[in-house]
Structures are given as C-alpha cells and as structure tokens.
Design a protein around this motif. Sequence first.
Motif, PDB file in Angstrom:
ATOM      1  N   VAL A   1       0.842  -1.188  -0.030  1.00 28.29           N
ATOM      2  CA  VAL A   1       0.064  -0.140   0.035  1.00 28.29           C
ATOM      3  C   VAL A   1       0.922   0.989  -0.191  1.00 28.29           C
ATOM      4  CG1 VAL A   1      -0.465   0.368   2.319  1.00 28.29           C
ATOM      5  CG2 VAL A   1      -2.166   0.757   1.001  1.00 28.29           C
ATOM      6  N   GLU A   2       2.240   1.119   0.390  1.00 28.29           N
ATOM      7  CA  GLU A   2       2.910   2.237   0.643  1.00 28.29           C
ATOM      8  C   GLU A   2       3.691   2.806  -0.674  1.00 28.29           C
ATOM      9  OE1 GLU A   2       2.956   4.454   3.199  1.00 28.29           O
ATOM     10  OE2 GLU A   2       1.563   3.012   4.106  1.00 28.29           O
TER      11      GLU A   2
ATOM     12  N   ARG B   1      -5.701   1.677   3.276  1.00 23.50           N
ATOM     13  CA  ARG B   1      -4.546   1.671   4.380  1.00 23.50           C
ATOM     14  C   ARG B   1      -5.088   1.490   5.606  1.00 23.50           C
ATOM     15  NH1 ARG B   1      -1.790   6.641   4.547  1.00 23.50           N
ATOM     16  NH2 ARG B   1      -3.130   7.107   6.243  1.00 23.50           N
TER      17      ARG B   1
END
Length: 128
Positions: free
Chosen positions: A92-93, A109
């Motif tokens: 997700v980052e 997130r």
Amino acid sequence: RFIFRGKSVDAGGVLQASGGSEMTVMLLFREGFHVANDGASWLREYSAELAEAEVELEKLAKRINANFGDGGETSIRLAEVGGLVETLKQSVESVRVSEAKLPEMCEFRDRVLAADARLEVLRKSLRL
C-alpha cells in the motif's frame, strides 16, 4: 498531449483549417497517467481481496471466541489471512494513484492496518 503534423498542439489550438474531413492525430499520455491508472486497478482488485479477508477474520474471531474447533486449522487460516494482510501492508505504501484516488487509498490503508491489528488480537487469543 496532441501531436499533429509533428508539432504539439495546445489544448485550445486549432488542429486544421476549415475543410479538413480527415486527419491523423496522435494522443500521448504522460507516464504518470499510466502509473496512476495501474494503481487504481490495483486498488480495485485488492479492495475485493481485503473485503474477503475481513469476512474471514470475523469468522475466525467467532470461532476463537467460542472455543470451537481445533487450534491447528484456525492457526493455518489465520496465517493465510495474515500473509495477505502483510503483503497489502507493504504494497500500500508503494502503489501510486492519482490525487482523485488518494482518499480511497487512505481508507484502504486504514482498513489494512485495522485488519493487521485484528490479526494480532486473534493470534494472542488463540494462544490462551
């Protein structure tokens, strides 16, 4: 960007003087467009998988709280869901999306982090 006759044309520019019935125009996208588009596709795909994992976590929580079933199968299912959640937590980052999708990505997130916290609670409950 539009390219016509080897030149870039402004958004408000005229492509061809009157009387032109046929023309060839090339439309170019910047790299960021495709990256953001891929990120939006990733978000759609993995949102569905996260929803399935959240449902599975709820089933496992009920099973653990009721002391139903053996610990081995429940541990394996927790590990499977945990693997997906860990993968999503790392991914997700690094996934890039357009500004329009940022709120949706932030919500995603938060859901991943909540699922990770829920997994920790369930793992500790299972050990008791």
